[in-house]
Motif scaffolding. Sequence first.
Motif, PDB file in Angstrom:
ATOM      1  N   LEU A 150       0.950  -1.042  -0.178  1.00  0.00           N
ATOM      2  CA  LEU A 150      -0.018  -0.245  -0.011  1.00  0.00           C
ATOM      3  C   LEU A 150       0.734   1.346   0.006  1.00  0.00           C
ATOM      4  CD1 LEU A 150      -2.556  -0.974   2.727  1.00  0.00           C
ATOM      5  CD2 LEU A 150      -2.598  -1.230   0.180  1.00  0.00           C
ATOM      6  N   ASP A 151       0.594   2.127  -0.966  1.00  0.00           N
ATOM      7  CA  ASP A 151       1.320   3.418  -0.921  1.00  0.00           C
ATOM      8  C   ASP A 151       0.538   4.514   0.213  1.00  0.00           C
ATOM      9  OD1 ASP A 151       2.700   5.521  -1.555  1.00  0.00           O
ATOM     10  OD2 ASP A 151       1.632   5.963  -3.485  1.00  0.00           O
ATOM     11  N   LEU A 152       0.941   4.386   1.337  1.00  0.00           N
ATOM     12  CA  LEU A 152       0.590   5.348   2.396  1.00  0.00           C
ATOM     13  C   LEU A 152       1.597   6.429   2.673  1.00  0.00           C
ATOM     14  CD1 LEU A 152      -0.607   2.718   5.153  1.00  0.00           C
ATOM     15  CD2 LEU A 152      -1.476   3.536   3.085  1.00  0.00           C
ATOM     16  N   THR A 153       0.740   7.609   3.070  1.00  0.00           N
ATOM     17  CA  THR A 153       1.604   8.614   3.521  1.00  0.00           C
ATOM     18  C   THR A 153       2.238   8.401   5.051  1.00  0.00           C
ATOM     19  OG1 THR A 153      -0.223   9.898   4.750  1.00  0.00           O
ATOM     20  CG2 THR A 153       0.211  10.176   2.210  1.00  0.00           C
ATOM     21  N   GLY A 154       3.313   9.342   5.636  1.00  0.00           N
ATOM     22  CA  GLY A 154       3.837   8.924   6.691  1.00  0.00           C
ATOM     23  C   GLY A 154       2.747   8.811   7.769  1.00  0.00           C
ATOM     24  N   ILE A 155       1.879   9.951   7.631  1.00  0.00           N
ATOM     25  CA  ILE A 155       0.822   9.953   8.832  1.00  0.00           C
ATOM     26  C   ILE A 155      -0.224   8.756   8.787  1.00  0.00           C
ATOM     27  CG2 ILE A 155      -0.791  11.688   7.823  1.00  0.00           C
ATOM     28  CD1 ILE A 155      -1.001  12.982  10.594  1.00  0.00           C
ATOM     29  N   GLU A 156      -0.469   8.492   7.613  1.00  0.00           N
ATOM     30  CA  GLU A 156      -1.280   7.409   7.285  1.00  0.00           C
ATOM     31  C   GLU A 156      -0.770   6.041   7.910  1.00  0.00           C
ATOM     32  OE1 GLU A 156      -3.404   9.185   3.157  1.00  0.00           O
ATOM     33  OE2 GLU A 156      -2.038   7.372   3.143  1.00  0.00           O
ATOM     34  N   PHE A 157       0.552   5.954   7.579  1.00  0.00           N
ATOM     35  CA  PHE A 157       1.217   4.841   8.176  1.00  0.00           C
ATOM     36  C   PHE A 157       0.911   4.635   9.540  1.00  0.00           C
ATOM     37  CE2 PHE A 157       4.961   2.621  10.020  1.00  0.00           C
ATOM     38  CZ  PHE A 157       4.878   1.550   9.641  1.00  0.00           C
ATOM     39  N   ASP A 158       1.297   5.925  10.475  1.00  0.00           N
ATOM     40  CA  ASP A 158       1.418   6.010  11.729  1.00  0.00           C
ATOM     41  C   ASP A 158       0.130   5.798  12.317  1.00  0.00           C
ATOM     42  OD1 ASP A 158       4.164   6.507  11.747  1.00  0.00           O
ATOM     43  OD2 ASP A 158       4.004   8.608  11.782  1.00  0.00           O
ATOM     44  N   ILE A 159      -1.082   6.416  11.895  1.00  0.00           N
ATOM     45  CA  ILE A 159      -2.356   6.001  12.208  1.00  0.00           C
ATOM     46  C   ILE A 159      -2.706   4.461  12.108  1.00  0.00           C
ATOM     47  CG2 ILE A 159      -4.695   6.620  11.849  1.00  0.00           C
ATOM     48  CD1 ILE A 159      -3.994   9.401  11.328  1.00  0.00           C
ATOM     49  N   LEU A 160      -2.494   4.029  11.089  1.00  0.00           N
ATOM     50  CA  LEU A 160      -2.853   2.477  10.913  1.00  0.00           C
ATOM     51  C   LEU A 160      -2.011   1.816  12.037  1.00  0.00           C
ATOM     52  CD1 LEU A 160      -4.276   0.360   9.544  1.00  0.00           C
ATOM     53  CD2 LEU A 160      -2.430   0.167   7.864  1.00  0.00           C
ATOM     54  N   VAL A 161      -0.826   1.739  11.912  1.00  0.00           N
ATOM     55  CA  VAL A 161      -0.040   1.050  13.260  1.00  0.00           C
ATOM     56  C   VAL A 161      -0.694   1.268  14.576  1.00  0.00           C
ATOM     57  CG1 VAL A 161       2.191   0.912  14.349  1.00  0.00           C
ATOM     58  CG2 VAL A 161       2.239   1.012  11.783  1.00  0.00           C
ATOM     59  N   ALA A 162      -0.944   2.397  14.937  1.00  0.00           N
ATOM     60  CA  ALA A 162      -1.680   3.061  16.290  1.00  0.00           C
ATOM     61  C   ALA A 162      -2.819   1.963  16.253  1.00  0.00           C
ATOM     62  CB  ALA A 162      -2.094   4.454  16.269  1.00  0.00           C
ATOM     63  N   LEU A 163      -3.618   1.840  15.323  1.00  0.00           N
ATOM     64  CA  LEU A 163      -4.923   1.319  15.483  1.00  0.00           C
ATOM     65  C   LEU A 163      -4.513  -0.164  15.350  1.00  0.00           C
ATOM     66  CD1 LEU A 163      -6.914   3.221  12.622  1.00  0.00           C
ATOM     67  CD2 LEU A 163      -7.581   2.874  15.150  1.00  0.00           C
ATOM     68  N   MET A 164      -3.628  -0.787  14.557  1.00  0.00           N
ATOM     69  CA  MET A 164      -3.330  -2.065  14.599  1.00  0.00           C
ATOM     70  C   MET A 164      -2.658  -2.644  15.902  1.00  0.00           C
ATOM     71  SD  MET A 164      -1.533  -2.636  10.906  1.00  0.00           S
ATOM     72  CE  MET A 164      -1.336  -4.357  10.937  1.00  0.00           C
ATOM     73  N   ARG A 165      -2.110  -1.990  16.697  1.00  0.00           N
ATOM     74  CA  ARG A 165      -1.426  -2.168  17.866  1.00  0.00           C
ATOM     75  C   ARG A 165      -2.556  -2.156  19.019  1.00  0.00           C
ATOM     76  NH1 ARG A 165       4.099  -1.512  18.740  1.00  0.00           N
ATOM     77  NH2 ARG A 165       5.248  -0.378  17.239  1.00  0.00           N
ATOM     78  N   ARG A 166      -3.614  -1.676  18.862  1.00  0.00           N
ATOM     79  CA  ARG A 166      -4.880  -1.859  19.529  1.00  0.00           C
ATOM     80  C   ARG A 166      -6.105  -2.439  18.959  1.00  0.00           C
ATOM     81  NH1 ARG A 166      -1.465   1.652  20.112  1.00  0.00           N
ATOM     82  NH2 ARG A 166      -0.462   1.891  22.098  1.00  0.00           N
TER      83      ARG A 166
END
Length: 229
Positions: A150-166
């Motif tokens: 997936l071609d994600l922006t930096g902030i999109e990646f960070d938000i997705l990781v935050a959601l995946m962690r929880r």
Amino acid sequence: MALRVLLIDDDIKLYELLASYLEQNGVSVTCAGDGRKGLVALDAGVYDAVLLDVMMPGMDGLEVCRRIRAKSNIPVLMLTARGDETDRVVGLELGADDYIPKPFSPRELLARLKAVLRRTSPEVVAERLVAGLIVADVPARRVQMEERELDLTGIEFDILVALMRRAGRVVPREALLAEAGRSDVVVGERTVDVHISHLRQKLGDDPRSPRLIKTVRGVGYVLAKDLPA
């Protein structure tokens, strides 16, 4: 991204000791000085675990643990100067994940914290996160879905990781950017919603009936824990 821990304890010296040691080891510590403040902080922010003192003025740690367990499965490590086995048993019966008698060394607490997280929330301490068909390589900052990158922006990646962690836990809208490590971003009323909308598009998640990133009206967002294949 550092682990985030909420310390609920009225001992300021203990907070200063733990904050100094834990932050050198990738753990960010926020302190609440009593039980009621701790519950408020837990509702307002997003944390990976709670360090909870038993003996506090007002609402004691056992009651705080009971209230936390009534609405959350966040890992709870109870701290106490008491050697009474009854308190230890009651704390564990209320749902505490571990019980650490004072005095203890910060090194021991960190080891016990990581052991609890490996057992209860392995996705939090993992470098490679998996949620259904979504795979995130955190160090490489890469996300794949069905083997398609997936071609994600930096902030999109960070938000997705935050959601995946929880996954399976609600992340409040106002806390999501800070939790994603983007406190440098100016948060407008619709900032988070816009980034979530872009993420849904890239994940192929129908905005009219999302199955992956769900909105909890008036609170925030939750990534489905068991993502449909």
